[in-house]
Every structure is written in structure tokens, then in C-alpha cells.
Design a protein around this motif. Structure first.
Motif, PDB file in Angstrom:
ATOM      1  N   TYR A 158      -2.805   0.795  -8.993  1.00 58.69           N
ATOM      2  CA  TYR A 158      -1.356   0.903  -8.156  1.00 58.69           C
ATOM      3  C   TYR A 158      -1.897   0.215  -6.642  1.00 58.69           C
ATOM      4  CZ  TYR A 158       0.933   3.593 -11.586  1.00 58.69           C
ATOM      5  OH  TYR A 158       1.616   3.952 -12.554  1.00 58.69           O
ATOM      6  N   PHE A 159      -3.096   0.973  -6.106  1.00 53.97           N
ATOM      7  CA  PHE A 159      -3.403   0.503  -4.823  1.00 53.97           C
ATOM      8  C   PHE A 159      -3.840  -0.983  -4.814  1.00 53.97           C
ATOM      9  CE2 PHE A 159      -3.153   4.869  -4.041  1.00 53.97           C
ATOM     10  CZ  PHE A 159      -2.855   5.031  -2.813  1.00 53.97           C
TER      11      PHE A 159
ATOM     12  N   VAL B 272       0.705  -1.175   0.100  1.00 50.72           N
ATOM     13  CA  VAL B 272       0.070   0.135  -0.159  1.00 50.72           C
ATOM     14  C   VAL B 272       0.785   1.342   0.005  1.00 50.72           C
ATOM     15  CG1 VAL B 272      -1.587   1.401   1.247  1.00 50.72           C
ATOM     16  CG2 VAL B 272      -2.002  -1.181   1.168  1.00 50.72           C
ATOM     17  N   PHE B 273       2.035   1.180   0.873  1.00 50.94           N
ATOM     18  CA  PHE B 273       2.804   2.397   0.962  1.00 50.94           C
ATOM     19  C   PHE B 273       3.491   2.509  -0.661  1.00 50.94           C
ATOM     20  CE2 PHE B 273       7.195   4.303   1.910  1.00 50.94           C
ATOM     21  CZ  PHE B 273       6.579   5.371   2.345  1.00 50.94           C
ATOM     22  N   ALA B 274       3.962   1.528  -1.167  1.00 49.32           N
ATOM     23  CA  ALA B 274       4.469   1.583  -2.608  1.00 49.32           C
ATOM     24  C   ALA B 274       3.373   2.005  -3.688  1.00 49.32           C
ATOM     25  CB  ALA B 274       4.996   0.243  -2.966  1.00 49.32           C
ATOM     26  N   ALA B 275       2.342   1.582  -3.315  1.00 47.45           N
ATOM     27  CA  ALA B 275       1.292   2.237  -4.371  1.00 47.45           C
ATOM     28  C   ALA B 275       0.927   3.850  -3.903  1.00 47.45           C
ATOM     29  CB  ALA B 275      -0.250   1.745  -3.737  1.00 47.45           C
ATOM     30  N   PHE B 276       1.132   3.977  -2.782  1.00 46.27           N
ATOM     31  CA  PHE B 276       1.018   5.700  -2.354  1.00 46.27           C
ATOM     32  C   PHE B 276       2.184   6.381  -3.128  1.00 46.27           C
ATOM     33  CE2 PHE B 276       2.413   9.089   0.297  1.00 46.27           C
ATOM     34  CZ  PHE B 276       1.245  10.105   0.321  1.00 46.27           C
ATOM     35  N   LEU B 277       3.437   6.112  -2.892  1.00 44.10           N
ATOM     36  CA  LEU B 277       4.556   6.384  -3.503  1.00 44.10           C
ATOM     37  C   LEU B 277       4.308   6.448  -4.983  1.00 44.10           C
ATOM     38  CD1 LEU B 277       7.472   4.920  -1.388  1.00 44.10           C
ATOM     39  CD2 LEU B 277       6.339   7.249  -1.451  1.00 44.10           C
ATOM     40  N   ALA B 278       3.875   5.510  -5.757  1.00 37.65           N
ATOM     41  CA  ALA B 278       3.792   5.260  -7.344  1.00 37.65           C
ATOM     42  C   ALA B 278       2.767   6.508  -7.576  1.00 37.65           C
ATOM     43  CB  ALA B 278       3.314   4.162  -7.745  1.00 37.65           C
ATOM     44  N   SER B 279       1.810   6.825  -6.831  1.00 34.62           N
ATOM     45  CA  SER B 279       0.699   7.703  -7.357  1.00 34.62           C
ATOM     46  C   SER B 279       1.317   8.812  -6.951  1.00 34.62           C
ATOM     47  CB  SER B 279      -0.358   7.493  -5.998  1.00 34.62           C
ATOM     48  OG  SER B 279      -1.225   6.293  -6.073  1.00 34.62           O
TER      49      SER B 279
END
Length: 698
Positions: free
Chosen positions: A370-371, A333-340
Motif C-alpha cells: 500500500y505504502f 501516503v495518507f491513502a495508504a495509511f487509511l487503507a492499512s
């Protein structure tokens, strides 16, 4: 090998059986357990887990054309593990050790046999070694040992390495079950070596002829190996165990061949064999599946004209999938936030405003992907991690439970072995009573007297035993045996009238107990009855305070009952053969029976349980009949007159010593006899001479 449930039930009808082997062919039976003996640790575990009484070890040299590896090491490990236990072991060896001329395998086979006999001589293990011909079986596993032979038959040509005149050493494995049962049933502790014969005298030419009967078009050729011979039947096994070979290989060969034919599966088509190979090769199957999926993907790309370009690769999506798969849900989830965030900045660099990005739903799709991908990959990784942790914790718990259970089992086994030793070693146990019965199992009264003193001293923990034999008419009781070192020395004869109370109590209650501590009377006494009359008196002169109990009284009664049974049997045997002991019309024993009586008297004297005096008797009488009649009138009923191998007359005086010799010489001189004492060495020479000359027995 060829072990079957039926074979084990015949060989061990009442035992719990554990079989060990090198291949996974378990026997399904609650009474028969099977393990794979593949490590030294497992052998140690078996040694500590089970309490073995009997072992049957089959050598791998029992199969022809077999080159086993590690045979001596495995055998040595078994012998080494059980060296401190009184285990009965049968070792079935192959024929190489007795084939002539010998080969290199003969040396290895003989070494294995000598190893067994070495442990039998230097440890507690008891061994019987049997040399067998090569074994075969008509059971389901039997055709396997003929694969090398039967596989040549479809080619219409069979080749033997052996010469046509080479004897065929073959024994049906099923016949060994009865032999094993008989050997264990009549087991003796001495190490012995036997050779089982080959009684049918067949050779390879006869075996080839039998194969040609199964397939008339078959061509049989023979080799040039060295001609070897198997020893002839010595009939030792047949006379000892009543066992002989019944099945002939030539008669069993058709049945074995038909069983082999049924076991051969038909050849499958090429496609089926390829499919079976792929099913058995998991890694190869996965590799082929990946290649097939890759080919399908390439086909779809070509059909849709969407060739992959480097610019179309979404590095942000790959980053989210990689982090989520490796580190789990939160990291995904944190990686999806950074990708966003990275995607938002990318839109800003392209000139897009925040308002357009917020109010246009089509731009939300990459963020959702992403999420979703991050959460999904992270969840999968988290679930796998939790499953692995759960399985690991469960395995640790089961391992702890197994260790605890194993410790309990080992403690229980130690307690069992301890209790077993206590039960068998306890002085008043049934195991000890059985040992007493075995020790008293003899037909010589003098030997029974000696064993009685030893056994009762051990069990009763009392060293004041006396045994008296009653004279005819109950006038006197003569001392027969007594405990060594008894002080004061027991009277050599007792007046029966002074023991009226003792005999009356024995007649009424079976045992006398001196509860009033009357002087000059034993503390315990019991009698041996024959035809309703007391003929032997067994007594304890003294007893401690802890021995004046009902338990001790009953124990004394039981032991005296066992002695009574043994003595009555010995007395009846003596009465039955007594006529053969004596010279007709005389009181003189023949040399051999007299030597046996003298040997028993010497044994009692060596154990300091009794005394005796041997006199050589001579005298001048008109006839030998007058000499014998006068001698019979001059001796006591407890004395024995006999003839030696040197044709001299001897007189065995029980409970007499050298101190009594002057009085005895004077008394015998008054009867017209001259007597001289025979030394102990002279007595042993007289005994040895009688044993060497059995013709004097009758």
C-alpha cells in the motif's frame, strides 16, 4: 508557387526579399525570408515589422483549371494595408480577363485588376498590372501543375476538355524574373495595364501530338468546350521594356515529363503501406496496442487457470492508486495509511490478534505494498505536476521576453522610420541634395532659374534671392529671376563696376560674404562660371543673424555649385542646337523654340519671380533682310525676337512691364518699327498654336 532562389536573385539582385505563400515550402537563404500568409493578424504584423518598397503579387488565376477561393479578399487586404505607403506593386493576373468570349472567371479576374487600379488612383500605392498567359515552370515544382495531365498517360489515354483548335496560353515562369527586374528598374508612378503576348501560336492538337511523341501508343481525345482566343501581340511590353518570350511549352514538355516521372515513387507492398498508415495514425496505433496487451493478458490467465473473481479485486489497493495518481505524494501516503487501518480492522474481524499480526512478517506485505504503491503513484503525479508547472513558468517567461523583445523591435522600427523621414526631409541632408539635383535636371535655363529660386528659398529659409545674367564684356548684369514679393524691388540691371568687390571675392574664394555689412551689396553671392568667366550671379540680399555662419555659407556654396552644373549643361545644349532655333541669317527664332521661351517666361511671371512684355513688331522696309538687320540692332542681348505661327514677328522683353510700353514704343518708332502689346491670353494662344503645329519647329 514556382519561386526559387535563382528566380529571386535574378529579379531582385540587391534586395532583401520576403516571400509569402499558403504552403510550407520555405526557401533557405539568409537574404530571403518566407512566411505562411494564413491570417489577417500576420499581414498586420508584416506591415508593422517590415518596411516594404516593392511588392510582386501573383494571382492564383495564373494556373489553368484552378478555382481559388478568397483571392479578392486577400488582394484587398494587401492593398488596404499598404495604401498609405508609396509602395511599387506589380500584379500578375491570369489570361481570363482578355479571353474571348469571357467566362465567369473573367469577371473575377477583371474585378481584381480594377481593384488594383482603383487603389492606385485613390491611395499612395503605385500599381502596374500585367495580364499573363497560364504559367508553367521547368523547376522542381513545375511538374505539379501537370499532374492532372500526366497521371492519365499510364492509362494510354489522355482527354482534354478543350477543343483541338483551342490555343494554348502558356508562359514559362522563369522568364518573368527578367521582366520584374526591368519593370522596377524603369518604374514610373502612373498606373498602367499591360498584356503579355503568346507568340508561339500552339493549340491543343499540337500539345497532344507532343504527348504522343513521348508515348507513341497514347490515345488523345479532345472536348467540346467553347473556343476562346487570346489577344494578338501589341508589342507594347517589348518596346517599353525590351522583353519578349523565349521558351516554348512544346520544347520544355519532355523535360517536365521526365522530371515528373522521377518524382513518382514506386508503389509499396500492402504490408509496408499498412505499417506506414499505422505510424501516421497515433491514436489508432495506441488503440491497437491496448487491444493486443489485453489479448496477451487473457492468454496468460487461460494458461495459468487463474480466472479473475470479484472477491480477488483489492479495493483498498485501487483506492490507494487512485488517490495517489490524482492528488499526489502526500495524499497517496495518507491513502495508504487509511487503507492499512482498514486492513487491520479487517484482520481483527477475522479473529486475528495484534500480537500475531505484529510477529508474523508475511502479514506485513500488504501494508508495504500500500505504502509503496501510494508513494510511487503520488511521486509520479507530483513529478508530472512539477514538470508541467516548470514548463508553464518557462513558457510565461519566454512569452514575456518575446513581448519585451517585440516591443523593443517595434520601437526601433518606429525610430528607424522617423529617422528616415527626418533624413530625407531635412533641408541639408543628402536626400534633399539628391532631390535638388533631380529638380534641376532640365535643359532650359529659364526653368532652371525658376527651380533655383524655389529650391534655395526652401532649403536656405530665405526669400531674398536674385539671379542676374551678365552681359558680354561685364558691363551690365540683367535681372533674370528674383524671389516673389521682394521689397524694395530688385534693380533690373546692375553696373558691374559697382560690384567689383563682390566679383573679386567670388573669383578668389568662390563665394562673397558681406561681413562688413556694406550697404547696397548682397549678404551672400556666388557665380556660375562658363569657360572661366562668370555668366550668372546668384545672391542673397538679406540674411538673419543665425544665417551668418560658416555652415550656412557652405550650404549656400553647395547649392550654387549644383545650380552651376545644371546651368552649364543647359548653356552647352543651347549652344549645340542654337543654329536650328533661328531662321538662317536672321535673329528670329522659329515658332516652336520661341514658344518654349515664351512659356518659360510666362511661368516665371505667374510665380512672381520675373516680368516680361511681349510685343508684336511690324515696319516698312525695302527688304526683309533690312528689317531683320535693323531689328537685331534695336534690341538688347537679353531680349528675344521670334516668329509666330501667324507669320508675325514678336519681341520678348525680359523684366519689362506695361509701364515701360510708352518709352519702348517711342524708342522702336525711332528705329522704324510699330509695336503693339500682346495680352497674356494672346500669349497662351500663341504657345498653344505652336504646340499643335510641330511642322514649324524646323
Amino acid at each position: 508557387m514556382f519561386l526559387t532562389k535563382e528566380w529571386i536573385e535574378e529579379a531582385f539582385p540587391d534586395d532583401h526579399v520576403l516571400t509569402t505563400h499558403r504552403k510550407d515550402d520555405m526557401l533557405s537563404d539568409t537574404r530571403i525570408k518566407s512566411v505562411i500568409l494564413d491570417s489577417r493578424q500576420l499581414l498586420d504584423r508584416l506591415y508593422t515589422t517590415y518596411d516594404f518598397d516593392r511588392i510582386v503579387y501573383f494571382s492564383e488565376y495564373l494556373l489553368p483549371h484552378n478555382n481559388p477561393e478568397g483571392e479578392l479578399d486577400r488582394l484587398r487586404r494587401v492593398l488596404q494595408e499598404f495604401r498609405e505607403k508609396e509602395v511599387e506593386l506589380i500584379y500578375f493576373s491570369g489570361p481570363e480577363s482578355v479571353l474571348t468570349p469571357p467566362t465567369s472567371q473573367s469577371i473575377l479576374t477583371r474585378t481584381a485588376e480594377e481593384l488594383c487600379l482603383h487603389y492606385a488612383k485613390t491611395s499612395k500605392i503605385q500599381v502596374k498590372v500585367f495580364r499573363l498567359p497560364y504559367i508553367y515552370s521547368i523547376s522542381a515544382a513545375g511538374p505539379k501543375c501537370f499532374d492532372r495531365l500526366f497521371q492519365q498517360i499510364p492509362t494510354e489515354k489522355v482527354s482534354f476538355d478543350e477543343q483541338a483548335a483551342q490555343p494554348v496560353c502558356a508562359l514559362c515562369f522563369d522568364e518573368l524574373a527578367s521582366l520584374v527586374n526591368r519593370v522596377f528598374d524603369t518604374w514610373t508612378p502612373q498606373p498602367e495595364l499591360f498584356t503579355l503576348p503568346g507568340v508561339f501560336h500552339i493549340d491543343y492538337r499540337m500539345l497532344g501530338t507532343a504527348l504522343q511523341k513521348l508515348r507513341p501508343t497514347l490515345e488523345v481525345t479532345y472536348g467540346t468546350d467553347t473556343l476562346q482566343t487570346y489577344p494578338a501581340d501589341d508589342k507594347v511590353v517589348r518596346n517599353r521594356y525590351g522583353w519578349f518570350q523565349r521558351y516554348c511549352l512544346l520544347d520544355d514538355l519532355p523535360q517536365i515529363y521526365h522530371a515528373w516521372q522521377k518524382s513518382q515513387t514506386p508503389k509499396k507492398p500492402l504490408l509496408h503501406r499498412i505499417v506506414d498508415t499505422l505510424r501516421n495514425q497515433i491514436r489508432l496505433l495506441r488503440f491497437l496496442e491496448i487491444l493486443l496487451a489485453s489479448g496477451v493478458t487473457e492468454l496468460l490467465v487461460q494458461l495459468t487457470h487463474t480466472d479473475a473473481q470479484f472477491q480477488m479485486v483489492d479495493f483498498r489497493l485501487a483506492f490507494v492508486m487512485l488517490i495517489g495518481t490524482v492528488y499526489g505524494l502526500n495524499a497517496g501516503v495518507f491513502a495508504a495509511f487509511l487503507a492499512s487501518l482498514s486492513l487491520i480492522f479487517g484482520y481483527f474481524r477475522q479473529g486475528m490478534t495484534l500480537v500475531l499480526l505484529f510477529y508474523e512478517p508475511s502479514y506485513w506485505l500488504p501494508f508495504l505494498i500500500y505504502f509503496i504503491i501510494g508513494a510511487s503513484c503520488g511521486y509520479v503525479q507530483l513529478r508530472n505536476t512539477e514538470t508541467s508547472r516548470f514548463v508553464q513558468n518557462e513558457n510565461n517567461l519566454l512569452r514575456q521576453r518575446l513581448q519585451f523583445t517585440q516591443e523593443l523591435y517595434e520601437d526601433t522600427l518606429e525610430d528607424k522610420q522617423l529617422f528616415r523621414h527626418q533624413i530625407l526631409g531635412r533641408r541639408d541632408s543628402f536626400g534633399k541634395i539628391y532631390t535638388v539635383t533631380q529638380q534641376l535636371n532640365t535643359l532650359q535655363p529659364q526653368e532652371i532659374y525658376r527651380k533655383t529660386i524655389q529650391v534655395m528659398e526652401d532649403i536656405l529659409e530665405n526669400h531674398s534671392l536674385t539671379i542676374y545674367h551678365l552681359e558680354k564684356g561685364y558691363a551690365f548684369a540683367r535681372l533674370t529671376a528674383a524671389s516673389s514679393g521682394l521689397q524694395p524691388a530688385p534693380a533690373r540691371s546692375l553696373a558691374v563696376d559697382k560690384y567689383i568687390d563682390v566679383f573679386r571675392a567670388i573669383e578668389q574664394d568662390g563665394v562673397w560674404v558681406n561681413r562688413t555689412f556694406a550697404p547696397d551689396l548682397p549678404m551672400y553671392a556666388a557665380g556660375v562660371r562658363q569657360n572661366g568667366s562668370i555668366v550668372v550671379l546668384i545672391s542673397l540680399r538679406t540674411a538673419g543673424e543665425n544665417q551668418m555662419t560658416l555652415y550656412y555659407q557652405n550650404l549656400f556654396r553647395i547649392l550654387c555649385g549644383l545650380v552651376e552644373t545644371a546651368l552649364i549643361r543647359a548653356f552647352e545644349y543651347e549652344s549645340a542646337i542654337q543654329e536650328t532655333w533661328y531662321l538662317p541669317g536672321t535673329c528670329l527664332m522659329r515658332p516652336v523654340p520661341f514658344a518654349e521661351q515664351l512659356a518659360n517666361a510666362c511661368t516665371l511671371q505667374e510665380d512672381k519671380m520675373a516680368q516680361h512684355l511681349l510685343l508684336r513688331v511690324s515696319g516698312k522696309f525695302a527688304t526683309s533682310e533690312e528689317f531683320y538687320a535693323q531689328l537685331e540692332r534695336s534690341i538688347r542681348s537679353s531680349d528675344i525676337a521670334g516668329l509666330g505661327t501667324d507669320e508675325n514677328v514678336y519681341l520678348l522683353l525680359n523684366q519689362a512691364t506695361e509701364e515701360n510700353l510708352p518709352l519702348l514704343t517711342q524708342r522702336m518708332a525711332e528705329k522704324g518699327f510699330q509695336v503693339t502689346s500682346v495680352s497674356l491670353d494672346g500669349q497662351h494662344r500663341l504657345i498653344a498654336a505652336a504646340k499643335k503645329d510641330p511642322a514649324n519647329e524646323c
